[in-house]
Scaffold this motif. Sequence first.
Motif, PDB file in Angstrom:
ATOM      1  N   PRO A 135      40.339  59.192  34.147  1.00 15.52           N
ATOM      2  CA  PRO A 135      40.650  60.536  34.638  1.00 15.52           C
ATOM      3  C   PRO A 135      40.456  60.699  36.145  1.00 15.52           C
ATOM      4  CG  PRO A 135      39.469  60.695  32.562  1.00 15.52           C
ATOM      5  CD  PRO A 135      39.476  59.239  32.941  1.00 15.52           C
ATOM      6  N   ALA A 136      39.424  60.057  36.695  1.00 14.42           N
ATOM      7  CA  ALA A 136      39.194  60.158  38.139  1.00 14.42           C
ATOM      8  C   ALA A 136      40.338  59.539  38.936  1.00 14.42           C
ATOM      9  CB  ALA A 136      37.872  59.484  38.506  1.00 14.42           C
ATOM     10  N   GLU A 137      40.882  58.431  38.424  1.00 13.29           N
ATOM     11  CA  GLU A 137      42.003  57.792  39.105  1.00 13.29           C
ATOM     12  C   GLU A 137      43.266  58.639  38.982  1.00 13.29           C
ATOM     13  OE1 GLU A 137      44.547  55.025  41.069  1.00 13.29           O
ATOM     14  OE2 GLU A 137      42.450  55.637  41.206  1.00 13.29           O
ATOM     15  N   LEU A 138      43.497  59.229  37.808  1.00  6.94           N
ATOM     16  CA  LEU A 138      44.640  60.129  37.655  1.00  6.94           C
ATOM     17  C   LEU A 138      44.532  61.305  38.617  1.00  6.94           C
ATOM     18  CD1 LEU A 138      45.219  60.377  33.786  1.00  6.94           C
ATOM     19  CD2 LEU A 138      46.703  59.286  35.490  1.00  6.94           C
ATOM     20  N   ALA A 139      43.337  61.868  38.710  1.00  5.35           N
ATOM     21  CA  ALA A 139      43.124  63.001  39.616  1.00  5.35           C
ATOM     22  C   ALA A 139      43.394  62.586  41.056  1.00  5.35           C
ATOM     23  CB  ALA A 139      41.697  63.533  39.474  1.00  5.35           C
ATOM     24  N   GLY A 146      50.469  63.570  45.136  1.00  4.49           N
ATOM     25  CA  GLY A 146      51.223  64.752  44.744  1.00  4.49           C
ATOM     26  C   GLY A 146      50.767  66.016  45.439  1.00  4.49           C
ATOM     27  N   GLU A 147      49.631  65.934  46.133  1.00  2.00           N
ATOM     28  CA  GLU A 147      49.055  67.089  46.831  1.00  2.00           C
ATOM     29  C   GLU A 147      48.847  68.267  45.873  1.00  2.00           C
ATOM     30  OE1 GLU A 147      50.443  66.752  51.356  1.00  2.00           O
ATOM     31  OE2 GLU A 147      52.165  66.845  50.002  1.00  2.00           O
ATOM     32  N   GLU A 148      48.419  67.925  44.651  1.00  5.24           N
ATOM     33  CA  GLU A 148      48.111  68.917  43.629  1.00  5.24           C
ATOM     34  C   GLU A 148      46.627  69.291  43.729  1.00  5.24           C
ATOM     35  OE1 GLU A 148      47.644  71.578  41.376  1.00  5.24           O
ATOM     36  OE2 GLU A 148      49.716  70.858  41.129  1.00  5.24           O
ATOM     37  N   ARG A 149      46.344  70.528  44.086  1.00 12.54           N
ATOM     38  CA  ARG A 149      44.969  70.963  44.314  1.00 12.54           C
ATOM     39  C   ARG A 149      44.137  70.987  43.035  1.00 12.54           C
ATOM     40  NH1 ARG A 149      45.715  76.036  48.571  1.00 12.54           N
ATOM     41  NH2 ARG A 149      46.679  74.826  50.271  1.00 12.54           N
ATOM     42  N   GLN A 150      44.766  71.225  41.903  1.00 16.52           N
ATOM     43  CA  GLN A 150      44.036  71.279  40.636  1.00 16.52           C
ATOM     44  C   GLN A 150      44.177  69.956  39.873  1.00 16.52           C
ATOM     45  OE1 GLN A 150      44.120  75.201  38.557  1.00 16.52           O
ATOM     46  NE2 GLN A 150      45.809  75.676  39.965  1.00 16.52           N
ATOM     47  N   SER A 151      44.113  68.882  40.605  1.00 15.06           N
ATOM     48  CA  SER A 151      44.350  67.565  40.008  1.00 15.06           C
ATOM     49  C   SER A 151      43.331  67.208  38.928  1.00 15.06           C
ATOM     50  CB  SER A 151      44.337  66.501  41.107  1.00 15.06           C
ATOM     51  OG  SER A 151      43.089  66.483  41.781  1.00 15.06           O
ATOM     52  N   GLU A 178      51.944  71.730  32.595  1.00 11.09           N
ATOM     53  CA  GLU A 178      52.240  73.159  32.758  1.00 11.09           C
ATOM     54  C   GLU A 178      51.163  74.020  32.107  1.00 11.09           C
ATOM     55  OE1 GLU A 178      55.686  76.405  31.494  1.00 11.09           O
ATOM     56  OE2 GLU A 178      56.144  74.261  31.464  1.00 11.09           O
ATOM     57  N   ARG A 179      50.754  73.665  30.898  1.00 13.44           N
ATOM     58  CA  ARG A 179      49.702  74.433  30.211  1.00 13.44           C
ATOM     59  C   ARG A 179      48.373  74.320  30.965  1.00 13.44           C
ATOM     60  NH1 ARG A 179      52.213  72.320  25.528  1.00 13.44           N
ATOM     61  NH2 ARG A 179      50.605  70.696  25.312  1.00 13.44           N
ATOM     62  N   ALA A 180      48.071  73.124  31.474  1.00 12.54           N
ATOM     63  CA  ALA A 180      46.811  72.919  32.204  1.00 12.54           C
ATOM     64  C   ALA A 180      46.747  73.784  33.455  1.00 12.54           C
ATOM     65  CB  ALA A 180      46.648  71.453  32.574  1.00 12.54           C
ATOM     66  N   LEU A 181      47.895  74.057  34.043  1.00 12.53           N
ATOM     67  CA  LEU A 181      47.946  74.837  35.279  1.00 12.53           C
ATOM     68  C   LEU A 181      48.220  76.314  35.032  1.00 12.53           C
ATOM     69  CD1 LEU A 181      49.868  72.302  37.561  1.00 12.53           C
ATOM     70  CD2 LEU A 181      47.418  72.826  37.559  1.00 12.53           C
ATOM     71  N   GLY A 182      48.194  76.713  33.764  1.00 19.74           N
ATOM     72  CA  GLY A 182      48.319  78.128  33.437  1.00 19.74           C
ATOM     73  C   GLY A 182      49.737  78.655  33.346  1.00 19.74           C
ATOM     74  N   PRO A 191      55.456  73.765  37.581  1.00 16.35           N
ATOM     75  CA  PRO A 191      54.067  73.348  37.848  1.00 16.35           C
ATOM     76  C   PRO A 191      53.843  71.839  37.815  1.00 16.35           C
ATOM     77  CG  PRO A 191      54.133  75.196  36.328  1.00 16.35           C
ATOM     78  CD  PRO A 191      55.546  74.745  36.488  1.00 16.35           C
ATOM     79  N   ALA A 192      54.687  71.106  37.104  1.00 17.68           N
ATOM     80  CA  ALA A 192      54.494  69.660  36.989  1.00 17.68           C
ATOM     81  C   ALA A 192      55.101  68.881  38.148  1.00 17.68           C
ATOM     82  CB  ALA A 192      55.101  69.150  35.679  1.00 17.68           C
TER      83      ALA A 192
END
Length: 310
Positions: A135-139, A146-151, A178-182, A191-192
């Motif tokens: 998970p840490a590597e995915l984040a 991806g510059e995704e703040r909620q990684s 999409e669900r994870a990001l609300g 969102p993806a």
Amino acid sequence: MSAPHVSVLLNEVVEALEPAPGKLIVDGTFGAGGYSRAFLAAGADVAAFDRDPSARRFAADLDAARFRLIEARFSQMDEVLGEGVADGVALDLGVSSMQLDEAERGFSFLRDGPLDMRMGKDGPTAADIVNTAEPAELARIFFVYGEERQSRRVAAAIARRRAESPFERTVDLAEVIERALGGRRGAKVHPATRCFQGLRIAVNEELSELEAGLAAAERVLKADGRLAVVTFHSLEDRIVKGFLAERAGRTPAGSRHAPPVEAGAAPSFRLLFNGARAPDEVEVAANPRARSAKLRAAVRTAAPVWRAAA
């Protein structure tokens, strides 16, 4: 029938490289061949590179006496062609329109397909990374590429879901993100989108390939040869901007992707123009893909190639 492929900033790239009879131009990212066709029409010879074997179908009608397509990464251009042989190099970065349009390639969640994302046919797929990476590597992939703040939230959601069943399809992954990001909440961009960009960059090692490709272009170009690079997001543009500024003697050396280079070397490039050029409103209206594009260009000097520091 799908719309014909349109090469972004085509006129500006041709103007920057000045293709002409007797010149050899390297098209480092052949794709559907838009740039190559323009260079050939101007009378130049073209050596094109593409690691995607399916690109060959777009080269079937090109003049074999003046054109050849090499199935390899553009970072290998100097190995294939030799040093100091080219009059121009063009790089149109990122994923091609054809790859996005083909669901079976797995680049886009707009068309459900296998979670692949490989530009070539080798190496791990996006599914391999999503289903096995910590998970840490995915984040890290989602945040850095991806510059995704909620990684971290996205990575945690993926880890929970894959414990039940592995990811295999693009739409499945997009729905979990999409669900994870609300949800969408009226957003114009799915969102993806950022996570898919990060995953694609990781699968294809795009940033390290870009660093290596710029260095290869420096080696393959003759003195007075020209380099033109079209980028589509800030990560790419920062690398190109930094490379050209460094090689033009405008900034200290250093990159978190490339090894350090020798200090105090004579400038191996001079900028063709300051800053970056963007498409005009007419081109953006005709080709929405051009919206985020930036062109940077430079001319090779007679100085020796910069070498990696010991």
